[in-house]
Design an enzyme around this catalytic site. Structure first.
Site, PDB file in Angstrom:
ATOM      1  CE  LYS A 192      41.074 -18.026 -67.559  1.00 45.35           C
ATOM      2  NZ  LYS A 192      40.512 -17.556 -68.848  1.00 45.35           N
ATOM      3  CD  GLU A 267      57.585 -20.031 -70.382  1.00 41.37           C
ATOM      4  OE1 GLU A 267      58.155 -19.097 -70.972  1.00 41.37           O
ATOM      5  OE2 GLU A 267      58.191 -20.992 -69.888  1.00 41.37           O
TER       6      GLU A 267
HETATM    7  P1  NAD Z   1      46.576 -12.053 -70.315  1.00 39.49           P
HETATM    8  O1  NAD Z   1      47.630 -12.012 -69.285  1.00 39.49           O
HETATM    9  O2  NAD Z   1      45.643 -10.917 -70.415  1.00 39.49           O
HETATM   10  O3  NAD Z   1      45.652 -13.342 -70.155  1.00 39.49           O
HETATM   11  C1  NAD Z   1      46.181 -14.658 -70.158  1.00 39.49           C
HETATM   12  C2  NAD Z   1      45.234 -15.583 -69.434  1.00 39.49           C
HETATM   13  O4  NAD Z   1      45.157 -15.190 -68.063  1.00 39.49           O
HETATM   14  C3  NAD Z   1      43.799 -15.586 -69.955  1.00 39.49           C
HETATM   15  O5  NAD Z   1      43.294 -16.897 -69.903  1.00 39.49           O
HETATM   16  C4  NAD Z   1      43.077 -14.696 -68.953  1.00 39.49           C
HETATM   17  O6  NAD Z   1      41.690 -14.973 -68.846  1.00 39.49           O
HETATM   18  C5  NAD Z   1      43.793 -15.061 -67.668  1.00 39.49           C
HETATM   19  N1  NAD Z   1      43.732 -14.058 -66.595  1.00 39.49           N
HETATM   20  C6  NAD Z   1      43.522 -12.720 -66.698  1.00 39.49           C
HETATM   21  N2  NAD Z   1      43.536 -12.157 -65.465  1.00 39.49           N
HETATM   22  C7  NAD Z   1      43.756 -13.158 -64.573  1.00 39.49           C
HETATM   23  C8  NAD Z   1      43.898 -13.202 -63.152  1.00 39.49           C
HETATM   24  N3  NAD Z   1      43.805 -12.108 -62.394  1.00 39.49           N
HETATM   25  N4  NAD Z   1      44.133 -14.407 -62.571  1.00 39.49           N
HETATM   26  C9  NAD Z   1      44.249 -15.526 -63.309  1.00 39.49           C
HETATM   27  N5  NAD Z   1      44.119 -15.542 -64.660  1.00 39.49           N
HETATM   28  C10 NAD Z   1      43.883 -14.368 -65.290  1.00 39.49           C
HETATM   29  O7  NAD Z   1      47.381 -12.305 -71.664  1.00 39.49           O
HETATM   30  P2  NAD Z   1      46.833 -12.313 -73.132  1.00 39.49           P
HETATM   31  O8  NAD Z   1      46.463 -10.909 -73.480  1.00 39.49           O
HETATM   32  O9  NAD Z   1      45.818 -13.393 -73.286  1.00 39.49           O
HETATM   33  O10 NAD Z   1      48.158 -12.749 -73.939  1.00 39.49           O
HETATM   34  C11 NAD Z   1      49.133 -11.857 -74.308  1.00 39.49           C
HETATM   35  C12 NAD Z   1      50.323 -11.901 -73.366  1.00 39.49           C
HETATM   36  O11 NAD Z   1      50.816 -13.244 -73.268  1.00 39.49           O
HETATM   37  C13 NAD Z   1      51.498 -11.098 -73.856  1.00 39.49           C
HETATM   38  O12 NAD Z   1      52.043 -10.348 -72.805  1.00 39.49           O
HETATM   39  C14 NAD Z   1      52.497 -12.154 -74.313  1.00 39.49           C
HETATM   40  O13 NAD Z   1      53.823 -11.764 -74.321  1.00 39.49           O
HETATM   41  C15 NAD Z   1      52.228 -13.250 -73.382  1.00 39.49           C
HETATM   42  N6  NAD Z   1      52.714 -14.521 -73.942  1.00 39.49           N
HETATM   43  C16 NAD Z   1      53.858 -15.080 -73.451  1.00 39.49           C
HETATM   44  C17 NAD Z   1      54.363 -16.260 -73.992  1.00 39.49           C
HETATM   45  C18 NAD Z   1      55.607 -16.890 -73.451  1.00 39.49           C
HETATM   46  O14 NAD Z   1      55.794 -18.084 -73.678  1.00 39.49           O
HETATM   47  N7  NAD Z   1      56.471 -16.187 -72.755  1.00 39.49           N
HETATM   48  C19 NAD Z   1      53.687 -16.864 -75.027  1.00 39.49           C
HETATM   49  C20 NAD Z   1      52.522 -16.274 -75.516  1.00 39.49           C
HETATM   50  C21 NAD Z   1      52.040 -15.103 -74.942  1.00 39.49           C
END
Ligand code: NAD
Length: 508
Positions: A192, A267
């Site tokens: 997803k 991650e």
């Molecule tokens: P997010 O957590 O808002 O969303 C990530 C994914 O999770 C999306 O596909 C979203 O639809 C899904 N999601 C949202 N709520 C959910 C739930 N309740 N259950 C299951 N899935 C759900 O993150 P974002 O805003 O898309 O990305 C930014 C974040 O990602 C930042 O915090 C960043 O640090 C982190 N990030 C971490 C790494 C790493 O490798 N450590 C790499 C890139 C980004």
């Protein structure tokens, strides 16, 4: 604004039609049962660039069922590693042949510069190639010193059905840090992507079919975290969920997965420090600081969003960083001269600005930037390169992941003090040190609580070198050999040679 380098609209032509994205379930492209659709408006260009089916629980359930059936009948998991590797290598070739098409959509959906999208998509092909090499190295241990009558081995088996949930900031790269490794292990997957950046994942689905991936091995469900992501985390037919995204959602996923005690790999976010000692190559360090904080507009888990600078050089070094920041080209992501593009959504831009505003009110000094950036011909969903000094370690801007082009500066005097500031954080993704003294670098590397430590560089990465976080930056590791291990279960096989086993029941 004349003090910054702004690239106006290049007037580059946009695709005539939005990209149409549908679910891929059991090898069949499908709309949602209820016909629901989401549109993605480009953060830089303000027009609809993709239209995606918006899934719900029925689509998530069908995709999981397809992956489960594919895994259980062994159409992929029981292939020799060589055969799996051959498909992954074909996918890598196809990705390379489609870089331009995929990079354009990646840029239009995410707002990142086109040169960066080309690098991300082209570089991801190498992740697929490296994973293909691992598909032929699924090996366990042998125990040949347990006595003459015993031989034991550990067998490595694919963990099963894996849910892969990805974010918007590096949509294709992060997918490629997970999917080919899961496939190399023999797993079947439901992917997803973020609702903001679905298109390159869907394009990959097309390439998987072209490469000969059997139906049902990779399924793609489009939609929001609720309900699709949550269903992928909860469902008992799923054996593992691997997630990249925010720490808050990571916690929700771990909670949802706990009902069935499935394996969880996370991650998450970071608040990554670079520590600058006076004996460092300060020009190189300043360049790396500027790269570390503005790359991907700071919307980067590895963003070097705080620098910890020796007090003797703090003022001069900060001035160097501010001067370099003015030269970084912010603006039209479709212009190849642009280094930094747009902010992903207006809401996210407001969140970044809120942190800067709160720091200003708490007494910090905004030495550069600190507001939206107007790009001629494109609008204002951009943010200025921003440097904040006079920060104290308790301020939110120094502790939280701002996820924008915002750098904070803190001074230190001793290595111990620097390490205290580095480790006084909820996160532990990456950390860096700049010094010409190898003893300083090694002591720092040992003392820093982080999954990756860089010395005299920042954000260098390789498919061979594993990646992940400690503390609230995550659980588990990706890429490298460990990236394969994450998707494998270990089964112990103990074999007795001959009739040497003494009976337990005394019969005489
Ligand atoms: P997010 O957590 O808002 O969303 C990530 C994914 O999770 C999306 O596909 C979203 O639809 C899904 N999601 C949202 N709520 C959910 C739930 N309740 N259950 C299951 N899935 C759900 O993150 P974002 O805003 O898309 O990305 C930014 C974040 O990602 C930042 O915090 C960043 O640090 C982190 N990030 C971490 C790494 C790493 O490798 N450590 C790499 C890139 C980004």
């Amino acid at each position: 604004m004349t003090e910054m380098t702004v690239i106006p609209s290049s007037g580059a032509a946009l695709p005539a039609q939005p990209f149409q994205a549908r679910h891929l379930i059991g090898g069949v492209w499908q709309d949602s049962a209820d016909g629901a659709v989401s549109e993605r408006i480009s953060p830089s260009h303000g027009v609809v660039v993709s239209r995606a089916a918006r899934g719900g629980k029925p689509e998530a359930g069908s995709a999981i069922a397809a992956a489960r059936a594919a895994f259980d009948d062994g159409r992929w998991s029981q292939l020799p590693g060589k055969a799996r590797a051959a498909v992954l290598l074909k996918v890598a070739d196809l990705i390379e042949a489609n870089v331009e098409r995929m990079a354009l959509l990646e840029t239009l959906e995410s707002g990142k510069p086109i040169t960066q999208s080309r690098g991300e998509v082209g570089g991801a092909a190498d992740l697929w190639r490296y994973a293909a090499s691992l598909a032929r190295m699924v090996t366990g241990e042998s125990h040949n010193a347990l006595g003459q009558d015993i031989l034991a081995v550990t067998l490595k088996e694919p963990i099963g059905v894996v849910s892969i949930i990805t974010p918007w900031n590096f949509p294709f790269w992060i997918l490629s840090q997970k999917l080919p490794f899961a496939l190399a292990a023999g797993c079947c997957c439901v992917v997803k992507p973020s609702e903001l950046t679905p298109s390159t994942t869907v394009m990959l689905g097309e390439l998987l079919i072209e490469a000969g991936m059997p139906d049902g091995v990779v399924n793609i469900v489009l939609g929001h975290g609720q309900p699709v992501g949550a269903a992928l985390a909860e469902d008992p037919r799923v054996d593992m969920v691997t997630f990249t995204g925010s720490t808050g959602v990571g916690r929700a996923i771990a909670a949802a997965a706990s009902g069935t005690l499935k394996k969880v790999a996370l991650e998450l976010g970071g608040k990554n420090p670079q520590v600058i000692f006076p004996d460092a190559d300060l020009d190189s360090a300043a360049d790396a600081v500027v790269f570390g904080v503005y790359f991907n507009v700071g919307q980067c888990c590895n963003s070097g969003s705080r620098i910890i600078v020796h007090a003797d050089i703090a003022e001069a070094f900060t001035a160097k960083v501010v001067a370099l920041s003015r030269k970084v080209a912010f603006g039209d992501p479709l212009d190849p001269a642009t280094q930094v593009g747009a902010i992903v959504t207006p809401e996210h831009g407001a969140k970044i600005d809120g942190y800067v505003d709160a720091a200003r009110k708490a007494g910090a000094t905004v030495a550069l930037g600190g507001g939206a950036l107007q790009v001629p011909g494109l609008g204002a969903q951009f943010y200025q390169p921003t440097v904040v000094t006079g920060v104290t370690p308790d301020m939110a801007i120094a502790r939280d992941e701002v996820f924008g082009p915002v750098l904070t500066v803190l001074p230190f005097r001793t290595l111990e003090e620097a390490l205290h500031l580095v480790n006084d954080a909820d996160y532990g993704l990456s950390a860096g040190v700049w010094s010409e003294n190898v003893h300083t670098c090694l002591a720092f590397a040992r003392g820093a609580e982080a999954g990756t430590v860089w010395t005299n560089t920042w954000m260098d990465g390789f498919p061979e070198v594993t990646f992940g976080g400690v503390k609230q930056s995550g659980l588990g590791r990706e890429i490298g050999r460990q990236g394969l291990e994450e998707f494998l279960e270990t089964k112990s096989l103990v074999m007795r040679i001959g009739r040497s086993r003494a009976n337990w029941v005394r019969t005489a």
